[in-house]
Structures are given as structure tokens and as C-alpha cells.
Design an enzyme around this catalytic site. Structure first.
Site, PDB file in Angstrom:
ATOM      1  N   SER A 241     -15.227  -0.439  -2.825  1.00  0.00           N
ATOM      2  CA  SER A 241     -14.451  -0.798  -4.094  1.00  0.00           C
ATOM      3  C   SER A 241     -14.894  -0.808  -4.979  1.00  0.00           C
ATOM      4  CB  SER A 241     -14.208  -2.334  -4.113  1.00  0.00           C
ATOM      5  OG  SER A 241     -13.888  -2.856  -2.696  1.00  0.00           O
TER       6      SER A 241
ATOM      7  N   HIS B 171     -16.127   8.442   8.297  1.00  0.00           N
ATOM      8  CA  HIS B 171     -15.801   7.465   8.114  1.00  0.00           C
ATOM      9  C   HIS B 171     -15.295   6.689   8.592  1.00  0.00           C
ATOM     10  CE1 HIS B 171     -13.015   4.823   5.269  1.00  0.00           C
ATOM     11  NE2 HIS B 171     -13.538   5.591   4.638  1.00  0.00           N
TER      12      HIS B 171
ATOM     13  N   GLU C 257     -21.201   3.886   2.849  1.00  0.00           N
ATOM     14  CA  GLU C 257     -19.791   2.915   2.846  1.00  0.00           C
ATOM     15  C   GLU C 257     -19.922   1.211   3.521  1.00  0.00           C
ATOM     16  OE1 GLU C 257     -16.510   4.842   0.917  1.00  0.00           O
ATOM     17  OE2 GLU C 257     -16.373   5.188   3.075  1.00  0.00           O
TER      18      GLU C 257
ATOM     19  N   ASN D 143     -11.044   9.289  -1.823  1.00  0.00           N
ATOM     20  CA  ASN D 143     -10.786  10.121  -0.413  1.00  0.00           C
ATOM     21  C   ASN D 143      -9.122   8.646  -0.968  1.00  0.00           C
ATOM     22  OD1 ASN D 143      -9.795   8.861   1.764  1.00  0.00           O
ATOM     23  ND2 ASN D 143     -11.631   8.150   2.247  1.00  0.00           N
ATOM     24  N   TRP D 144      -8.245  10.026   0.056  1.00  0.00           N
ATOM     25  CA  TRP D 144      -6.950   9.308  -0.688  1.00  0.00           C
ATOM     26  C   TRP D 144      -6.576   8.709   0.149  1.00  0.00           C
ATOM     27  CZ3 TRP D 144      -3.743  13.578  -3.615  1.00  0.00           C
ATOM     28  CH2 TRP D 144      -4.096  13.876  -4.753  1.00  0.00           C
ATOM     29  N   LYS D 145      -7.111   8.663   1.700  1.00  0.00           N
ATOM     30  CA  LYS D 145      -6.238   7.943   2.653  1.00  0.00           C
ATOM     31  C   LYS D 145      -5.002   8.444   3.311  1.00  0.00           C
ATOM     32  CE  LYS D 145     -10.358   4.737   2.159  1.00  0.00           C
ATOM     33  NZ  LYS D 145     -10.651   3.138   2.621  1.00  0.00           N
TER      34      LYS D 145
ATOM     35  N   GLY E 141     -12.020   5.090  -3.074  1.00  0.00           N
ATOM     36  CA  GLY E 141     -10.496   4.928  -1.871  1.00  0.00           C
ATOM     37  C   GLY E 141      -9.379   4.729  -2.904  1.00  0.00           C
ATOM     38  N   GLY E 142      -8.780   2.807  -3.129  1.00  0.00           N
ATOM     39  CA  GLY E 142      -8.251   2.665  -3.409  1.00  0.00           C
ATOM     40  C   GLY E 142      -7.628   2.931  -5.157  1.00  0.00           C
TER      41      GLY E 142
ATOM     42  N   GLY F 101     -11.774  -1.418   0.390  1.00  0.00           N
ATOM     43  CA  GLY F 101     -10.687  -2.417   0.536  1.00  0.00           C
ATOM     44  C   GLY F 101     -10.529  -3.832   0.306  1.00  0.00           C
TER      45      GLY F 101
ATOM     46  N   GLU G 230     -12.940   4.165   8.984  1.00  0.00           N
ATOM     47  CA  GLU G 230     -11.342   4.232   9.561  1.00  0.00           C
ATOM     48  C   GLU G 230     -11.394   4.749  10.635  1.00  0.00           C
ATOM     49  OE1 GLU G 230     -10.075   3.953   5.596  1.00  0.00           O
ATOM     50  OE2 GLU G 230     -10.900   2.804   4.891  1.00  0.00           O
TER      51      GLU G 230
HETATM   52  P1  13P Z   1     -11.987   1.692  -1.373  1.00  0.00           P
HETATM   53  O1  13P Z   1     -12.407   1.964  -3.062  1.00  0.00           O
HETATM   54  O2  13P Z   1     -10.652   1.391  -1.749  1.00  0.00           O
HETATM   55  O3  13P Z   1     -12.446   0.146  -1.025  1.00  0.00           O
HETATM   56  O4  13P Z   1     -11.867   2.449  -0.268  1.00  0.00           O
HETATM   57  C1  13P Z   1     -13.676   3.120   0.170  1.00  0.00           C
HETATM   58  C2  13P Z   1     -13.331   4.128   1.013  1.00  0.00           C
HETATM   59  O5  13P Z   1     -13.293   3.960   2.540  1.00  0.00           O
HETATM   60  C3  13P Z   1     -13.674   5.168   0.186  1.00  0.00           C
HETATM   61  O6  13P Z   1     -13.719   6.099   1.674  1.00  0.00           O
END
Ligand code: 13P
Length: 255
Positions: free
Chosen positions: A213, A95, A167, A9-11, A234-235, A173, A97
Site C-alpha cells: 500500500s 512474492h 512486504e 509490480n503490475w501483477k 503494486g496498485g 492491496g 502471492e
Molecule cells: P500494493 O501496493 O497494491 O499493496 O501491492 C504491493 C505489492 O504486492 C508489490 O509487490
């Protein structure tokens, strides 16, 4: 058997040229991988380009959200019909967020799941508790709520087309990954809920990812858990080096 699925997920990261570079590098690194479903979920502006660039590869493209109607006067929204047209195969829905900053509710999640299924796209439905909820021992209650209300009136046949992503918000993050045991406990709880809502065969066929993470150094232990069928990253999905390392390590541990 549940095929492992790992999605990046590149956000809200990557311009077209950055995303192009990353996709080309991932394609080169991962072309031999056959035992993992690999998905990239870039921002909307990159979808068409990446879907074209990766069309003949083993990498699928997904979107990070959608609206639930096909078209209309809804400024700023994107429909499942448009995502399908852009070459998407997957859509992340609910998600944390989106829930936290953009008013996503179980009700909107439910509408989006149904809309996405109507266009033969695969929803990746995110569920999970916040730190505050975890500290109040409300994890299972939150999962009950997200699963039973988010998946309301979804048939067994439809359910088989859905991927769930557990999640825990406190792990997103923050560098604080859930321990493999914590992930397993929550994900077994989700599977047990699915047994109650559907039946054992259906629940056993549904893939449940872990997200929060995920890094190259924790993917193996997470995937060794019986109810962890993949990861939503994510990251660590933003660099070719770390994302391909995650996928390659995963490929070695899964059947
Ligand atoms: P991180 O891997 O950066 O913690 O993000 C997880 C995430 O929200 C994937 O959708």
C-alpha cells in the site's frame, strides 16, 4: 551509499496497448530523475515491447517471477535466460502471492535467486509475514525463515547483487500501510540478520525496499527511515499519475 530503488509490480494487469500508454507517460514524466533506480515489472507478454520502448530511458524492466532452469519441458514456465533475452534487468522472486497461491517455498526461492544471478539479472527477493503471523508475534521468526533459508548458500559477492523487499502480506492491496516505524523495525531486523550472515559492510550495501500500500502520500515518511531504501509498489504503479508522483516525491527526499 545505497541508491533508492522504486519498482512497480503490475501483477496481472495491463494489455499491450494499456502498458504501452503507461510506459510512454512514465518515460515523459520521469526522464529527468537520476537519483532513483526506476523499475517496471509488467506481465510477461509486455516485457519485450517495454524493454525495447524504454531501452534508451532511465527506466529498467523486470519480470514478476521465473523458473530456475534455462530450458526444458516445463510447460508454462519462463527461464532467466529468456528474461535476459527479452531485455529484463530485474526479477521479482518469492512474492507473497506466489508463496500463497502457487506453492512458492524458500527452497524454490533459493534456486530461482541462484539461477537469476547466473544470468547477471538482479533478484528482488520478497519476504514478509501474513496477518495471522503478525498477530501471533511471529514477524521476526518469519523473517528469520525467509532470509536464512531463501538466501542459503548465497556468497557475499552474490548477496551484494540482490535487492530485498520487505512486504508484510497484511499491507498488500489492503490500504493498510505499515507505519514508517513498523517498516523500519522489520527492515532493521533484516539488516541485522544480514550482518550476522555476512558482515556489516555487506549488509550496509544491500538495498531493502518496503512494499504494501505504498502511495504518493506515504512514500516520503517511509523513505525517511534509515533502513528503507526504496519501495515495491503494486496498485499505485498502475497509473502514470500516482507512480510518477511517488517517484518525484522520492527524488526530492533522497540524497
Ligand atoms: P500494493 O501496493 O497494491 O499493496 O501491492 C504491493 C505489492 O504486492 C508489490 O509487490
Amino acid at each position: 551509499m545505497r541508491k533508492t530503488i522504486i519498482a512497480g509490480n503490475w501483477k496481472m494487469y495491463k494489455t499491450l496497448s494499456d502498458g504501452q500508454e503507461l510506459a510512454v507517460a512514465l518515460r515523459r514524466e520521469l526522464y529527468k530523475i537520476e537519483n532513483i533506480d526506476i523499475v517496471l515489472c509488467p506481465p510477461y507478454t509486455l516485457l519485450t515491447y517495454l524493454a525495447d520502448a524504454l531501452e534508451t530511458s532511465n527506466i529498467f524492466i523486470g519480470a514478476q517471477d521465473t523458473y530456475w532452469l534455462d530450458e526444458g519441458a516445463f510447460t508454462g514456465e519462463i527461464s532467466p535466460k529468456m528474461l535476459k533475452d527479452a531485455g529484463c534487468k530485474f526479477v521479482i522472486i518469492g512474492h507473497s502471492e506466489r508463496r500463497q497461491y502457487f506453492g512458492e517455498t524458500n527452497e524454490s526461492v533459493n534456486k530461482k535467486i541462484k539461477a537469476v544471478l547466473k544470468h547477471s539479472l538482479t533478484p528482488i527477493v520478497c519476504v514478509g509475514e501474513t496477518l495471522n503471523e503478525k498477530e501471533k508475534n511471529l514477524t521476526f521468526k518469519v523473517l528469520d525463515d525467509h532470509i536464512t533459508n531463501g538466501l542459503k548458500d548465497i556468497s557475499k559477492e552474490e548477496m551484494l547483487k540482490i535487492v530485498i523487499a520487505y512486504e508484510p502480506v497484511w499491507a498488500i492491496g489492503t490500504g493498510k500501510t505499515a507505519t514508517p516505524e513498523q517498516a523500519q523495525e522489520a527492515q532493521k531486523y533484516i539488516r541485522d540478520l544480514l550482518i550476522k550472515m555476512y558482515n556489516k559492510d555487506t549488509a550496509d550495501a544491500i538495498r531493502i525496499q518496503y512494499g504494501g500500500s505504498v502511495k504518493p502520500d506515504n512514500i516520503i515518511q517511509l523513505l525517511k527511515q534509515p533502513d528503507v531504501d526504496g519501495a515495491l509498489v503494486g496498485g499505485a504503479s498502475l497509473s502514470a499519475e500516482s507512480f510518477s508522483e511517488i517517484i518525484k516525491k522520492a527524488s526530492e527526499v533522497v540524497k
